[in-house]
Design a protein around this motif. Structure first.
Motif, PDB file in Angstrom:
ATOM      1  N   GLN A   1      16.357  -7.397  -0.191  1.00 53.76           N
ATOM      2  CA  GLN A   1      17.557  -8.226  -0.041  1.00 53.76           C
ATOM      3  C   GLN A   1      17.588  -9.150  -0.900  1.00 53.76           C
ATOM      4  O   GLN A   1      16.758 -10.126  -0.917  1.00 53.76           O
ATOM      5  CB  GLN A   1      18.002  -8.452   1.402  1.00 53.76           C
ATOM      6  CG  GLN A   1      19.421  -9.114   1.266  1.00 53.76           C
ATOM      7  CD  GLN A   1      19.924  -9.729   2.665  1.00 53.76           C
ATOM      8  OE1 GLN A   1      19.299  -9.380   3.496  1.00 53.76           O
ATOM      9  NE2 GLN A   1      21.085 -10.338   2.718  1.00 53.76           N
TER      10      GLN A   1
ATOM     11  N   THR B   1      15.654  -0.243  -2.600  1.00 53.18           N
ATOM     12  CA  THR B   1      14.505   0.338  -2.008  1.00 53.18           C
ATOM     13  C   THR B   1      13.131  -0.618  -2.813  1.00 53.18           C
ATOM     14  O   THR B   1      13.288  -0.536  -3.757  1.00 53.18           O
ATOM     15  CB  THR B   1      14.048   1.750  -2.218  1.00 53.18           C
ATOM     16  OG1 THR B   1      14.458   1.985  -3.454  1.00 53.18           O
ATOM     17  CG2 THR B   1      15.359   2.498  -1.559  1.00 53.18           C
TER      18      THR B   1
ATOM     19  N   PRO C   1      11.060  -1.655   4.565  1.00 55.10           N
ATOM     20  CA  PRO C   1      12.359  -2.272   4.786  1.00 55.10           C
ATOM     21  C   PRO C   1      12.847  -2.345   3.297  1.00 55.10           C
ATOM     22  O   PRO C   1      12.139  -2.829   2.351  1.00 55.10           O
ATOM     23  CB  PRO C   1      12.139  -3.616   5.625  1.00 55.10           C
ATOM     24  CG  PRO C   1      10.643  -3.777   5.098  1.00 55.10           C
ATOM     25  CD  PRO C   1      10.049  -2.451   5.229  1.00 55.10           C
TER      26      PRO C   1
ATOM     27  N   TRP D   1      21.015  -4.838  -1.844  1.00 55.75           N
ATOM     28  CA  TRP D   1      19.884  -4.284  -0.979  1.00 55.75           C
ATOM     29  C   TRP D   1      19.139  -3.135  -1.919  1.00 55.75           C
ATOM     30  O   TRP D   1      20.125  -2.282  -2.394  1.00 55.75           O
ATOM     31  CB  TRP D   1      20.243  -3.590   0.469  1.00 55.75           C
ATOM     32  CG  TRP D   1      20.463  -4.801   1.434  1.00 55.75           C
ATOM     33  CD1 TRP D   1      19.826  -5.596   2.100  1.00 55.75           C
ATOM     34  CD2 TRP D   1      21.882  -5.221   1.532  1.00 55.75           C
ATOM     35  NE1 TRP D   1      20.353  -6.470   2.992  1.00 55.75           N
ATOM     36  CE2 TRP D   1      21.675  -6.244   2.420  1.00 55.75           C
ATOM     37  CE3 TRP D   1      23.252  -4.952   1.028  1.00 55.75           C
ATOM     38  CZ2 TRP D   1      22.603  -6.935   3.030  1.00 55.75           C
ATOM     39  CZ3 TRP D   1      24.059  -5.880   1.414  1.00 55.75           C
ATOM     40  CH2 TRP D   1      24.118  -6.955   2.302  1.00 55.75           C
TER      41      TRP D   1
END
Length: 187
Positions: free
Chosen positions: A54, A109, A51, A107
């Motif tokens: 953030q 990776t 995921p 956001w």
């Protein structure tokens, strides 16, 4: 007085055996290219599967105008934005979305740390997340190259081929690796 002439077939056989031994040594040394390519593909796939991180309420530390055009006939400008946890670029056509914003939601990776989405909640045009300049490294085009690289390197590692074939797969893996890196960095 006269030494017997060696048989032409025996000489040809010795040359083939020497060439095969040399090819085996080269294939063994080039095997690391396939291993490195597989590890690279696993890192990229893990980065895609995990995921995104953030960061909400990131203050903009720096907003600088930079040149991103690669041709003199088509100069292009972008904004380089720096926050405490991220750095990214925005095209001038996207800059209105964060023009008066002081805080952003970003956001990125987890492994490669590529910013994927940005949102400026305090600006009306920036309330919906959008992709920054070079923020889409996992689109349909760039995914094909790591898949082809993984298949080529995997075939070279797993299947019991002749040394020449293993050497060829290592060479193709190396070239695909360079192309994949170039595409991921440039696009």
């Amino acid at each position: 007085m006269y030494a017997p002439r060696p048989d032409a077939r025996a000489l040809a056989q010795q040359r083939r055996e020497a060439e095969y031994a040399r090819m085996e040594r080269m294939a063994h040394k080039a095997r690391w290219v396939n291993w490195a390519a597989v590890v690279f593909c696993l890192v990229v796939s893990l980065d895609w599967a995990l995921p995104m991180q953030q960061f909400s309420g990131e203050p903009m530390l720096e907003k600088r105008l930079v040149s991103v055009g690669s041709y003199l006939s088509n100069p292009q400008m972008a904004y380089r934005i720096r926050t405490p946890h991220t750095r990214f670029k925005l095209r001038t056509s996207q800059a209105y979305r964060i023009r008066e914003a002081t805080h952003l939601t970003v956001w990125r990776t987890p492994l490669l740390r590529v910013v994927q989405l940005i949102k400026a909640p305090s600006v009306a045009a920036g309330r919906e997340p959008f992709v920054p300049y070079r923020g889409s490294i996992y689109n349909s085009l760039t995914v094909l190259f790591p898949v082809a690289l993984l298949l080529t390197a995997g075939v070279g590692l797993l299947l019991p081929f002749e040394p020449e074939t293993r050497l060829n797969t290592a060479i193709v893996s190396g070239l695909l690796w360079l192309v994949t890196l170039a595409i991921m960095v440039l696009f």
